[in-house]
Design a protein around this motif. Structure first.
Motif, PDB file in Angstrom:
ATOM      1  N   GLY A   1     -32.926-119.471  49.764  1.00 59.24           N
ATOM      2  CA  GLY A   1     -31.891-120.400  49.324  1.00 59.24           C
ATOM      3  C   GLY A   1     -31.169-119.947  48.079  1.00 59.24           C
ATOM      4  O   GLY A   1     -30.777-120.777  47.246  1.00 59.24           O
ATOM      5  N   TYR A   2     -30.963-118.641  47.933  1.00 60.39           N
ATOM      6  CA  TYR A   2     -30.442-118.101  46.682  1.00 60.39           C
ATOM      7  C   TYR A   2     -29.129-118.738  46.252  1.00 60.39           C
ATOM      8  O   TYR A   2     -28.921-119.029  45.071  1.00 60.39           O
ATOM      9  N   ILE A   3     -28.250-118.953  47.186  1.00 52.92           N
ATOM     10  CA  ILE A   3     -26.912-119.422  46.840  1.00 52.92           C
ATOM     11  C   ILE A   3     -26.942-120.852  46.307  1.00 52.92           C
ATOM     12  O   ILE A   3     -26.475-121.124  45.195  1.00 52.92           O
ATOM     13  N   TYR A   4     -27.477-121.768  47.088  1.00 48.46           N
ATOM     14  CA  TYR A   4     -27.481-123.169  46.677  1.00 48.46           C
ATOM     15  C   TYR A   4     -28.397-123.395  45.486  1.00 48.46           C
ATOM     16  O   TYR A   4     -28.030-124.097  44.534  1.00 48.46           O
ATOM     17  N   ARG A   5     -29.596-122.799  45.517  1.00 45.99           N
ATOM     18  CA  ARG A   5     -30.544-122.962  44.402  1.00 45.99           C
ATOM     19  C   ARG A   5     -29.919-122.537  43.075  1.00 45.99           C
ATOM     20  O   ARG A   5     -29.991-123.248  42.073  1.00 45.99           O
ATOM     21  N   SER A   6     -29.329-121.356  43.078  1.00 43.11           N
ATOM     22  CA  SER A   6     -28.788-120.834  41.820  1.00 43.11           C
ATOM     23  C   SER A   6     -27.620-121.670  41.322  1.00 43.11           C
ATOM     24  O   SER A   6     -27.436-121.845  40.110  1.00 43.11           O
TER      25      SER A   6
ATOM     26  N   ASP B   1     -24.137-113.713  51.393  1.00 47.30           N
ATOM     27  CA  ASP B   1     -22.690-113.515  51.473  1.00 47.30           C
ATOM     28  C   ASP B   1     -22.122-113.702  50.061  1.00 47.30           C
ATOM     29  O   ASP B   1     -22.107-114.818  49.538  1.00 47.30           O
ATOM     30  N   VAL B   2     -21.669-112.616  49.464  1.00 46.36           N
ATOM     31  CA  VAL B   2     -21.230-112.653  48.067  1.00 46.36           C
ATOM     32  C   VAL B   2     -20.033-113.572  47.865  1.00 46.36           C
ATOM     33  O   VAL B   2     -19.966-114.333  46.890  1.00 46.36           O
TER      34      VAL B   2
ATOM     35  N   ARG C   1     -19.893-116.936  45.493  1.00 47.77           N
ATOM     36  CA  ARG C   1     -18.907-117.220  44.446  1.00 47.77           C
ATOM     37  C   ARG C   1     -18.288-118.613  44.651  1.00 47.77           C
ATOM     38  O   ARG C   1     -18.087-119.355  43.688  1.00 47.77           O
ATOM     39  N   GLU C   2     -17.971-118.938  45.893  1.00 48.28           N
ATOM     40  CA  GLU C   2     -17.344-120.229  46.190  1.00 48.28           C
ATOM     41  C   GLU C   2     -18.288-121.385  45.857  1.00 48.28           C
ATOM     42  O   GLU C   2     -17.878-122.371  45.234  1.00 48.28           O
TER      43      GLU C   2
END
Length: 232
Positions: free
Chosen positions: A151-156, A99-100, A104-105
């Protein structure tokens, strides 16, 4: 009296850190997104009227509010800042389904806001004696230890935070300010879930020990609550 600023202090690790530092004789400047959700935090002050606890409302991504708080605390020495506020974001998604907007958030809360926090209270840290900026990261942000993917969002977001901490160490150590990225462990909190391995109190105790013993040569490091170094 030593003074610490802790963000996201109303629950979980932030609340445990607040309780621990108060018990250790520190004055705690605790921030919460909404005073209405800070009942447990307020009780700490009510239990001991002499406790050095001050509670401020702050959404770490509201930079106008951040600036106003910095103005309120202008000239106040702060020995330690602990950036604890964080956001995990969506769970259970796979490759191709990020979810883009959520991404961002999470990036703003976990990476941009800590950098702005450091900027806002840089002069306060310079006035303090211990001069430490600590940010709660996660070992899932380690490139070396990412062997499972996902885990792309949290990891990054945590990898980005680690980069922020490293840059801060290069920019601020010459002025006596040490920085560190901290892994709190897998903690039994709303984010960590009931199957986690340690309590918030155990995590807070370990984190404080790391901060208490942080040396100039460790500034910019990535360290676990148990004192072990984590590879980038």
């Amino acid at each position: 009296m030593a003074r610490v600023l802790i963000t996201g202090a109303n629950r979980g690790i932030g609340l445990a850190l607040t309780e621990l530092y108060l018990a250790s004789g520190w004055q705690v400047l605790a921030t919460v997104r909404a005073q209405s959700k800070a009942e447990a935090l307020k009780k700490l002050g009510e239990q001991d009227a002499s406790a050095g606890l001050a509670i401020y409302e702050l959404d770490v991504t509201n930079y106008q509010q951040l600036s106003e708080l910095a103005n309120t605390l202008a000239g106040v020495p702060i020995d330690l800042i602990i950036n604890n506020a964080g956001l995990y974001g969506p769970k259970g998604y796979g490759f191709g389904n990020c979810d883009v907007e959520a991404w961002r958030e999470v990036m703003e809360v976990n990476a941009i806001a800590p950098a702005k926090l450091a900027e806002a209270f840089y002069t306060n840290l310079k006035l303090g004696d211990r001069k430490i900026f600590a940010a709660l990261s996660s070992r899932v942000g380690s490139h070396s230890e990412n062997t499972k993917g996902g885990g792309y969002i949290y990891r990054s977001s945590k990898a980005a935070l680690n980069s922020v901490v490293k840059s801060l160490s290069n920019d601020l150590l010459s002025e006596g300010i040490k920085t560190v990225a901290l892994h709190p462990g897998w903690v039994k909190t709303e984010m960590g879930g009931p199957n986690a391995l340690i309590t918030a109190q155990e995590s807070a105790t370990g984190l404080k020990a790391v901060i208490d013993n942080l040396t100039d040569s460790e500034s910019g490091s990535f360290i676990s609550f148990d004192g072990s170094k984590i590879p980038w």
